[in-house]
Design a protein around this motif. Structure first.
Motif, PDB file in Angstrom:
ATOM      1  N   ASN A 104       0.849  -1.190   0.000  1.00 54.45           N
ATOM      2  CA  ASN A 104       0.000   0.000   0.000  1.00 54.45           C
ATOM      3  C   ASN A 104       0.886   1.243   0.000  1.00 54.45           C
ATOM      4  N   PRO A 105       0.743   2.129  -0.985  1.00 55.25           N
ATOM      5  CA  PRO A 105       1.642   3.292  -1.060  1.00 55.25           C
ATOM      6  C   PRO A 105       1.497   4.245   0.123  1.00 55.25           C
ATOM      7  N   GLU A 106       0.276   4.372   0.681  1.00 54.31           N
ATOM      8  CA  GLU A 106       0.097   5.244   1.838  1.00 54.31           C
ATOM      9  C   GLU A 106       0.867   4.698   3.049  1.00 54.31           C
ATOM     10  N   GLN A 107       0.850   3.370   3.214  1.00 50.24           N
ATOM     11  CA  GLN A 107       1.609   2.767   4.306  1.00 50.24           C
ATOM     12  C   GLN A 107       3.114   2.939   4.080  1.00 50.24           C
ATOM     13  N   CYS A 108       3.542   2.799   2.834  1.00 51.49           N
ATOM     14  CA  CYS A 108       4.959   3.018   2.507  1.00 51.49           C
ATOM     15  C   CYS A 108       5.390   4.423   2.893  1.00 51.49           C
ATOM     16  N   MET A 205      -6.261 -11.244  -5.164  1.00 49.94           N
ATOM     17  CA  MET A 205      -5.263 -10.614  -4.313  1.00 49.94           C
ATOM     18  C   MET A 205      -5.948  -9.768  -3.248  1.00 49.94           C
ATOM     19  N   ILE A 206      -5.302  -9.645  -2.096  1.00 52.92           N
ATOM     20  CA  ILE A 206      -5.883  -8.843  -1.022  1.00 52.92           C
ATOM     21  C   ILE A 206      -5.870  -7.357  -1.354  1.00 52.92           C
ATOM     22  N   ILE A 207      -5.072  -6.941  -2.323  1.00 56.29           N
ATOM     23  CA  ILE A 207      -4.972  -5.523  -2.673  1.00 56.29           C
ATOM     24  C   ILE A 207      -5.811  -5.173  -3.888  1.00 56.29           C
ATOM     25  N   SER A 208      -6.585  -6.110  -4.388  1.00 59.42           N
ATOM     26  CA  SER A 208      -7.333  -5.877  -5.624  1.00 59.42           C
ATOM     27  C   SER A 208      -8.732  -6.472  -5.520  1.00 59.42           C
ATOM     28  N   ASN A 209      -9.680  -5.797  -6.154  1.00 58.67           N
ATOM     29  CA  ASN A 209     -11.054  -6.312  -6.197  1.00 58.67           C
ATOM     30  C   ASN A 209     -11.266  -7.284  -7.345  1.00 58.67           C
ATOM     31  N   GLY A 321      11.112   3.110  -2.636  1.00 57.98           N
ATOM     32  CA  GLY A 321      10.182   1.996  -2.445  1.00 57.98           C
ATOM     33  C   GLY A 321       8.737   2.442  -2.522  1.00 57.98           C
ATOM     34  N   THR A 322       8.446   3.621  -1.973  1.00 58.22           N
ATOM     35  CA  THR A 322       7.079   4.158  -2.023  1.00 58.22           C
ATOM     36  C   THR A 322       6.667   4.453  -3.451  1.00 58.22           C
ATOM     37  N   GLN A 323       7.558   5.084  -4.221  1.00 63.52           N
ATOM     38  CA  GLN A 323       7.244   5.399  -5.616  1.00 63.52           C
ATOM     39  C   GLN A 323       6.943   4.137  -6.418  1.00 63.52           C
ATOM     40  N   LEU A 324       7.717   3.082  -6.199  1.00 64.09           N
ATOM     41  CA  LEU A 324       7.517   1.844  -6.960  1.00 64.09           C
ATOM     42  C   LEU A 324       6.195   1.183  -6.600  1.00 64.09           C
ATOM     43  N   VAL A 325       5.830   1.187  -5.332  1.00 63.56           N
ATOM     44  CA  VAL A 325       4.535   0.619  -4.926  1.00 63.56           C
ATOM     45  C   VAL A 325       3.393   1.470  -5.475  1.00 63.56           C
ATOM     46  N   GLN A 326       3.595   2.770  -5.516  1.00 65.63           N
ATOM     47  CA  GLN A 326       2.595   3.667  -6.102  1.00 65.63           C
ATOM     48  C   GLN A 326       2.374   3.338  -7.582  1.00 65.63           C
ATOM     49  N   ILE A 327       3.453   3.066  -8.296  1.00 58.65           N
ATOM     50  CA  ILE A 327       3.357   2.707  -9.720  1.00 58.65           C
ATOM     51  C   ILE A 327       2.634   1.376  -9.885  1.00 58.65           C
ATOM     52  N   LEU A 328       2.977   0.380  -9.068  1.00 54.30           N
ATOM     53  CA  LEU A 328       2.308  -0.926  -9.146  1.00 54.30           C
ATOM     54  C   LEU A 328       0.824  -0.807  -8.827  1.00 54.30           C
ATOM     55  N   THR A 329       0.482   0.057  -7.881  1.00 54.25           N
ATOM     56  CA  THR A 329      -0.929   0.260  -7.534  1.00 54.25           C
ATOM     57  C   THR A 329      -1.687   0.865  -8.707  1.00 54.25           C
ATOM     58  N   LEU A 331      -0.866   0.541 -11.876  1.00 58.64           N
ATOM     59  CA  LEU A 331      -0.952  -0.507 -12.892  1.00 58.64           C
ATOM     60  C   LEU A 331      -2.054  -1.509 -12.559  1.00 58.64           C
ATOM     61  N   THR A 332      -2.235  -1.803 -11.286  1.00 61.27           N
ATOM     62  CA  THR A 332      -3.313  -2.707 -10.876  1.00 61.27           C
ATOM     63  C   THR A 332      -4.674  -2.105 -11.202  1.00 61.27           C
ATOM     64  N   ARG A 333      -4.829  -0.816 -10.961  1.00 60.88           N
ATOM     65  CA  ARG A 333      -6.089  -0.135 -11.312  1.00 60.88           C
ATOM     66  C   ARG A 333      -6.337  -0.205 -12.812  1.00 60.88           C
ATOM     67  N   SER A 334      -5.281   0.002 -13.598  1.00 55.50           N
ATOM     68  CA  SER A 334      -5.419  -0.084 -15.047  1.00 55.50           C
ATOM     69  C   SER A 334      -5.808  -1.496 -15.475  1.00 55.50           C
ATOM     70  N   LEU A 335      -5.208  -2.491 -14.845  1.00 58.46           N
ATOM     71  CA  LEU A 335      -5.512  -3.883 -15.149  1.00 58.46           C
ATOM     72  C   LEU A 335      -6.973  -4.186 -14.844  1.00 58.46           C
ATOM     73  N   GLU A 336      -7.459  -3.679 -13.731  1.00 57.41           N
ATOM     74  CA  GLU A 336      -8.866  -3.880 -13.337  1.00 57.41           C
ATOM     75  C   GLU A 336      -9.818  -3.204 -14.312  1.00 57.41           C
ATOM     76  N   GLN A 337      -9.363  -2.119 -14.927  1.00 50.22           N
ATOM     77  CA  GLN A 337     -10.208  -1.338 -15.832  1.00 50.22           C
ATOM     78  C   GLN A 337      -9.908  -1.641 -17.304  1.00 50.22           C
ATOM     79  N   GLN A 338      -9.370  -2.855 -17.554  1.00 53.68           N
ATOM     80  CA  GLN A 338      -9.131  -3.346 -18.913  1.00 53.68           C
ATOM     81  C   GLN A 338      -8.275  -2.406 -19.752  1.00 53.68           C
ATOM     82  N   GLY A 339      -7.217  -1.879 -19.135  1.00 55.33           N
ATOM     83  CA  GLY A 339      -6.250  -1.113 -19.898  1.00 55.33           C
ATOM     84  C   GLY A 339      -6.442   0.385 -19.914  1.00 55.33           C
TER      85      GLY A 339
END
Length: 349
Positions: A104-108, A205-209, A321-329, A331-339
């Motif tokens: 989670n980027p906020e936790q980072c 995943m616990i971080i994704s719907n 580390g925070t920036q990288l988790v922010q980027i992955l988060t 990307l996960t949103r984009s993946l959930e929204q079909q690109g």
């Protein structure tokens, strides 16, 4: 002075921290913790650990108040990182954490600010950033040998290992994203990801719907200066590749991890225009010499040196580390929204 270090989590990667810390001249390995006694026994036998001098424990609570403890290495599952690191920093311990810092980027960001406020080291084990080949690659790019940078691409594929807790994006992407950011000296402002699920359509995943762990991911990073990087990730492909390239108008820098003899090369070449034709010129392959060194050993040494000197490294800090988790988060949103292209928030360290 020796730094008293405890290693939490001695699975596939954590045992290498035990090896490095137990051999470091300025470290006293004071404790090892892992819920599986068999892993503790493995460390004792494999690295000659003396159980009368090193505390062996199955949980953090047993060792968190040891008198000679100054720093911890966290190599436990990422879902446990926040609580362990927060408690350790609050108690005044320096922390070296396996990537990702948290999920989670906020936790980072919270952990990074806590470490800064208490003047403690918080280093994240983005191992590739300590790889001599990657460091030499950054020098090549900064030298201008590639000319005007245009785009980048990377491939990270293999037949397994298949994770049950995260998808191929969270398992594999952070390495190549870290390298691109480091080489370019900037971070993406937008991201896009598309994926396919075959093996585990029922897992979540616990971080994704989104239900289903993506086995294949194609992603794009959009940088502020217009540079774009495309990354192909898959753990369901027997064609094992670990290859990352940056293309300029005068050549392409290639980091091919599978080529042990020549992992870093420049494929040189450019066009000369004659009328309406473009004629290739200056084609040549240049091998870039690098000094061999174990990256994880460099990570551990940087951590201990920073503690002793009281200076913080910017190479793989909590901010990185925070920036990288922010980027992955994103990307996960984009993946959930079909690109869908996702804009990333900005923050200053």
């Amino acid at each position: 002075m020796k730094i008293g270090v405890a290693v939490l989590g001695v699975g596939r990667w954590g045992v290498h921290f035990v090896r490095n810390m137990s051999q470091h001249s300025q470290v006293e390995l004071v404790a090892i913790a892992d819920p599986h006694p068999s892993q503790l026994n493995y460390c004792v036998q494999q690295f000659g650990i003396d159980p009368t001098k090193v505390t062996l424990a199955t949980d953090w609570e047993t060792i968190r108040e040891l008198d000679n403890l100054h720093a911890i290495v966290v190599a436990t599952p990422a879902s446990t990182h926040y609580d362990l690191i927060y408690d350790a920093l609050s108690r005044g311990y320096h922390v070296l954490a396996e990537k990702p810092l948290t999920l989670n980027p906020e936790q980072c960001l919270e952990l990074t600010k806590l470490a800064t406020s208490k003047q403690l080291q918080l280093l994240v084990d983005h191992t590739y950033l300590f790889n001599s080949v990657v460091q030499k690659g950054q020098q090549v790019i900064q030298s201008g040998k590639l000319g005007q940078l245009r785009y980048g691409y990377a491939t990270r594929t293999h037949l397994g290992p298949v994770r049950q807790d995260v998808d191929a994006l969270w398992d594999l992407a952070i390495h190549d994203i870290a390298i691109f950011n480091h080489w370019l000296g900037q971070t993406p402002i937008k991201v896009q990801a598309r994926g396919k699920v075959w093996l585990q359509p029922e897992h979540q995943m616990i971080i994704s719907n989104q239900v289903g762990l993506a086995d294949l991911v194609w992603l794009t990073l959009f940088y502020p200066d217009g540079f774009e990087a495309n990354i192909h990730l898959c753990w369901l492909n027997p064609d094992k590749q670990r290859r990352l390239c940056v293309v300029g108008n005068e050549g392409t820098l290639i980091f091919d991890e599978m080529s042990q003899a020549t992992p870093l090369t420049i494929q040189q070449g450019y066009f000369a225009q004659e009328g309406d034709k473009f004629i290739p010129q200056g084609q040549n392959c240049q091998i870039i010499a690098t000094e061999p060194a174990e990256p994880l050993s460099q990570v551990c040494d940087r951590f201990i040196t920073d503690i002793l000197k009281g200076s913080s490294s910017t190479l793989s800090s909590g901010w990185v580390g925070t920036q990288l988790v922010q980027i992955l988060t994103g990307l996960t949103r984009s993946l959930e929204q079909q690109g869908e292209i996702i804009a990333l928030p900005t923050f200053s360290s």
